[in-house]
Every structure is written in C-alpha cells, then in structure tokens.
Design a protein around this motif. Structure first.
Motif, PDB file in Angstrom:
ATOM      1  N   LEU A 158      94.009  52.677   7.116  1.00  0.00           N
ATOM      2  CA  LEU A 158      94.662  51.634   7.064  1.00  0.00           C
ATOM      3  C   LEU A 158      95.315  50.860   6.315  1.00  0.00           C
ATOM      4  O   LEU A 158      96.458  50.560   6.270  1.00  0.00           O
TER       5      LEU A 158
ATOM      6  N   PHE B 121      90.443  57.947   6.913  1.00  0.00           N
ATOM      7  CA  PHE B 121      89.763  57.855   8.076  1.00  0.00           C
ATOM      8  C   PHE B 121      88.506  58.802   8.030  1.00  0.00           C
ATOM      9  O   PHE B 121      88.716  59.873   7.526  1.00  0.00           O
TER      10      PHE B 121
ATOM     11  N   ALA C 263      91.163  43.110   8.709  1.00  0.00           N
ATOM     12  CA  ALA C 263      91.602  44.195   9.597  1.00  0.00           C
ATOM     13  C   ALA C 263      91.973  43.117  11.050  1.00  0.00           C
ATOM     14  O   ALA C 263      92.366  44.118  11.965  1.00  0.00           O
TER      15      ALA C 263
ATOM     16  N   ALA D 272      85.491  44.538  13.691  1.00  0.00           N
ATOM     17  CA  ALA D 272      85.490  44.631  12.266  1.00  0.00           C
ATOM     18  C   ALA D 272      83.939  44.642  11.724  1.00  0.00           C
ATOM     19  O   ALA D 272      83.475  43.601  12.101  1.00  0.00           O
TER      20      ALA D 272
ATOM     21  N   VAL E  24      85.210  49.346  12.858  1.00  0.00           N
ATOM     22  CA  VAL E  24      86.213  49.446  11.349  1.00  0.00           C
ATOM     23  C   VAL E  24      85.316  49.132  10.424  1.00  0.00           C
ATOM     24  O   VAL E  24      85.151  47.823  10.285  1.00  0.00           O
ATOM     25  N   SER E  25      85.064  49.980   9.411  1.00  0.00           N
ATOM     26  CA  SER E  25      84.354  49.660   8.415  1.00  0.00           C
ATOM     27  C   SER E  25      84.779  49.742   6.878  1.00  0.00           C
ATOM     28  O   SER E  25      85.920  50.342   6.882  1.00  0.00           O
TER      29      SER E  25
ATOM     30  N   ALA F  86      87.937  53.228   7.065  1.00  0.00           N
ATOM     31  CA  ALA F  86      89.105  53.215   7.636  1.00  0.00           C
ATOM     32  C   ALA F  86      89.930  52.755   6.294  1.00  0.00           C
ATOM     33  O   ALA F  86      91.223  52.387   6.631  1.00  0.00           O
TER      34      ALA F  86
ATOM     35  N   ILE G 198      93.375  45.139  14.370  1.00  0.00           N
ATOM     36  CA  ILE G 198      92.535  45.381  15.621  1.00  0.00           C
ATOM     37  C   ILE G 198      93.109  44.979  16.751  1.00  0.00           C
ATOM     38  O   ILE G 198      92.965  45.366  17.896  1.00  0.00           O
TER      39      ILE G 198
ATOM     40  N   ALA H 296      87.752  46.031   6.481  1.00  0.00           N
ATOM     41  CA  ALA H 296      87.399  45.450   7.539  1.00  0.00           C
ATOM     42  C   ALA H 296      87.602  44.147   7.622  1.00  0.00           C
ATOM     43  O   ALA H 296      87.808  43.378   8.519  1.00  0.00           O
TER      44      ALA H 296
ATOM     45  N   ILE I  21      86.707  47.500  19.992  1.00  0.00           N
ATOM     46  CA  ILE I  21      87.087  47.754  18.515  1.00  0.00           C
ATOM     47  C   ILE I  21      86.463  46.246  17.792  1.00  0.00           C
ATOM     48  O   ILE I  21      86.974  45.214  18.145  1.00  0.00           O
TER      49      ILE I  21
ATOM     50  N   LEU J 166      83.929  53.755  11.687  1.00  0.00           N
ATOM     51  CA  LEU J 166      85.218  54.291  11.085  1.00  0.00           C
ATOM     52  C   LEU J 166      85.469  53.638   9.846  1.00  0.00           C
ATOM     53  O   LEU J 166      86.070  52.479   9.609  1.00  0.00           O
TER      54      LEU J 166
ATOM     55  N   LEU K 150      95.887  52.910  15.075  1.00  0.00           N
ATOM     56  CA  LEU K 150      94.585  52.644  15.050  1.00  0.00           C
ATOM     57  C   LEU K 150      94.097  52.855  16.694  1.00  0.00           C
ATOM     58  O   LEU K 150      93.037  53.547  16.679  1.00  0.00           O
TER      59      LEU K 150
END
Length: 408
Positions: A261, A225, A345, A369, A337-338, A221, A349, A342, A367, A219, A319
């Motif tokens: 995000l 997204f 994050a 990071a 989450v990329s 983010a 998360i 990240a 989930i 993702l 999220l």
C-alpha cells in the motif's frame, strides 16, 4: 495396546494437559486442574508434583495462608514459573534486526534494534548481525544463552517446515535467511524460522484481531504484500513455504503486482500531481514529488482532503482486488491489514470495503486494520517461540526430572 505402552503415553498426556493449563493461568489448586481438565485427584496431584520437580511449577503458600480457605485441610496451591527460562524472538527484516527476550509467557524483558544496510548485506554479515543483537539483548535482560528455551526468527522469504528457504534467482531469499536454523542451533534447544507474514498471522491469532478466529489472512501490506494464512485453525505453509507469496499478483488485472500500500499511495499521488488532477486546495499540490510519502497522503486523507481521499480510493480498489483473490481462494472470515501501514489505512480500507462485493462471489471477508503496529513480526516471533517452548518443554534437558538431570 498393552499396559506397558499405554501407561507412558497416558502419563505424558496428563503432564502435557496440566502444563498447558498451568501455562495460561495464575495460581491454582489441584481442584482447579480437576475441574478444568477432568483428570482424577490422584493423577492431578502426581502430575503437579512431577512438574514441580521439573521446575516448571512452584508450590505457593496454601489457600489458608493467603486467606482463601478457613476450614478443613488447606489446599496446596501451584503456579507456573515463567522466569525459569526465556524465549527469544527475532524480526530479521530487510533493513533491520529487532530482537526481543521474553519470559515463558511472552512478557518482554529486553529489546534491541539494529539497522542494517540492505545494499551491503550478505549471508555472513546477516548471521553475525543476528547473533550480535541476540547476545546484546540477552545481556540487557541479564540472561545467558543457557537460559534460552526456544528461539524464533522471522524473515522476508518463504520458509519450509525445516526452517530453510528455497533458492531464489537473485539469491535474495538466501541473504534474508542464511541458515538461521543452523546459526542458532547451539544457542537454543528449539529453533523455529518462519516467514514474516506467517508470524504476523501468529501475532494476530495470539494478541490481535484474530483471537478465537480459525479462518483469516494477515496481510503485511507496507512495501510489498505478504500473507500469513490461517484456514480451519491451521497455518498454511506449502512444500517450500510459499503459501503466502504474492508474485502471482503480477498477472492479475486490477492488482498489477505485489507492491504494498505504501508505494501505491506514493505512485498514485505523484501521478495525480503530474497530471494536474489534484484539487486546487489540496496540500499535496505544494509537495515536492520526490518527498511525497504514504504517511503524508494517508494523514491528509484522514482529515478529509479531497485529493488524498481520491488517492485512497484508487489504492483501495487495488486492495479490494487482493482481498478478493484471497477471499475466493481461502474463504476467510477476515483479512487483517498489518504492519506499520495499518495505523493510517482506514481511508484505503473503507474504499476497499465499498469495492469488494464486485471482487468476490462468496460472502466477502471483513477487512480490518491491525492494532499491533509496526512491531507485529516481533510480537509474532515471541508468540511462536512461546508456542515452541510449550510444545517441547517436557522433552528438554532443562526441565528433566531432578534424578534425570543428575544422571546427565
């Protein structure tokens, strides 16, 4: 099937499996190939000789010469030649162009980065800028266009199987992907154009938190997204390349749009500042609303600031809604989450993990990071170019048998 059709097919299969083995290991012998792949000794030796003639392998000093063999006939040793050509990965983002030249195993030789003004962008300017960065990076790597085996470009637009993007109502996708597959067709025998989130998934599968995982979502983010989707070990694309597009989030309660995000953190912080909801001791109270950025909010959340943590919980709930949608649709093992966001994050998360059980009926995906940082699309572009080079090497004139190259 008669022998005349079966033999070439079996020969090609043997060449392919031995090359794939050689591509991922260091020096090896025919016995190593036999043990790893199961071909006969005569086939192994024959195929190794042909791959050497094609310049994809080199024969090394034998095992006795390097002290690994003391009795009997010394074993011939071979190694893949990652320097016989190069691959090129291009991250053609909205505001930047990053180009990496790497060897055939994906090890970086040189990198260049060019900042572009998205407000003054046009298809022609973007094509010229991409060509300029690739040329500059080849020069830095002391390589030529004729050394390119495969080239991959990542763009912030849907991309179909032919490397082309559909028409968008404001022509944005056309600007982001102005026919790169045509632009570079004279530069490289293999050209691959992919959506940037797809390449994030390729990167995670090759080097990140999805190595060995067949079901996951990468993702992207940061600002918006975007999702790269692996299901049953295969990338999902869709007819027009739109499998990971998130415009539908505009219609999802609790998610409210495709904004990533970073802008959500900024918007929530500004709203909390304007409403007076921030605790009296929160450093966020002292900031100019126009100068608030996501990194500041997340850095403060990491230190335990109550105001920043409240913002992280608010963004984490959104999220969780996003992850819940992907969890219900694709049943992934994990959502990663990329992108640059990240790195900070974790507070978001953690909040998403707490909220997720209410957002999905299936077992909730993990989930995570990403650890690949802001260069994840570049990493994925290089990995995709390596995959393309490996898949097509036996068909390329550059690696034709010596006699065939001479006739050509």
């Amino acid at each position: 099937m008669d022998a005349t059709t079966a033999t070439p097919s079996l020969r090609r299969h043997s060449l392919d499996v031995v090359l794939r083995h050689a591509w991922r290991v260091d020096a090896f012998t025919a016995s190593d190939v036999i043990a790893a792949i199961g071909v006969t000794r005569s086939t192994a030796i024959d195929v190794l000789d042909e791959l050497t003639a094609r310049r994809l392998l080199s024969e090394m000093p034998n095992a006795r010469a390097v002290g690994e063999y003391s009795k009997g006939r010394p074993a011939r040793r071979f190694a893949f030649r990652p320097d016989v050509g190069v691959v090129v990965g291009v991250d053609a983002g909205r505001g930047h162009l990053t180009t990496t030249v790497a060897d055939l195993r994906g090890d970086t030789i040189a990198t260049s980065r060019l900042t572009v003004d998205p407000e003054r962008d046009s298809p022609e300017r973007r094509r010229r800028a991409a060509e300029a960065t690739v040329d500059a990076t080849l020069t830095r790597a002391r390589r030529r266009r004729s050394d390119i085996v495969a080239l991959c470009v990542g763009v912030p637009a849907p991309v179909d199987r032919a490397g082309r993007s559909p028409v968008h109502h404001d022509r944005f996708w056309e600007r982001m992907n102005p026919g790169f597959v045509d632009t570079f067709s004279s530069w490289s025998p293999v050209v691959r154009v992919e959506n940037d989130a797809t390449l994030a998934a390729v990167a995670e599968h090759a080097r990140g938190d999805a190595v060995g995982c067949d079901d996951f979502i990468a993702l992207l983010a940061g600002e918006r997204f975007g999702a790269g989707i692996f299901v049953d070990g295969r990338l999902l694309r869709g007819k027009h390349g739109g499998a990971g597009e998130t415009v539908a989030f505009d219609r999802v309660r609790g998610v409210g749009g495709a904004e990533g995000l970073a802008p959500r953190c900024v918007a929530a912080a500004r709203a909390a500042l304007a409403s007076g909801a921030l605790p009296a001791d929160s450093p966020l109270r002292d900031l100019d609303p126009d100068r608030i950025d996501a990194k500041t909010v997340l850095d403060l959340a990491a230190t335990g600031d109550a105001g920043a943590l409240a913002i992280a919980r608010e963004v984490g709930a959104a999220l969780a809604g996003v992850v819940g949608i992907f969890g219900s649709l694709f049943d992934p093992d994990r959502v990663i989450v990329s992108g640059a966001i990240a790195e900070g994050a974790d507070p978001i998360i953690r909040a998403a993990v707490d909220a997720l059980p209410r957002a999905v009926d299936l077992p909730a995906p993990r989930i995570l990071a990403s650890t690949l940082g802001a260069d994840i699309v570049s990493i994925g572009a290089v990995a995709a170019a390596v995959d393309a080079a490996r898949d097509n090497a036996l068909d390329l004139p550059l690696f034709a048998p010596t006699a065939d190259r001479a006739r050509a």
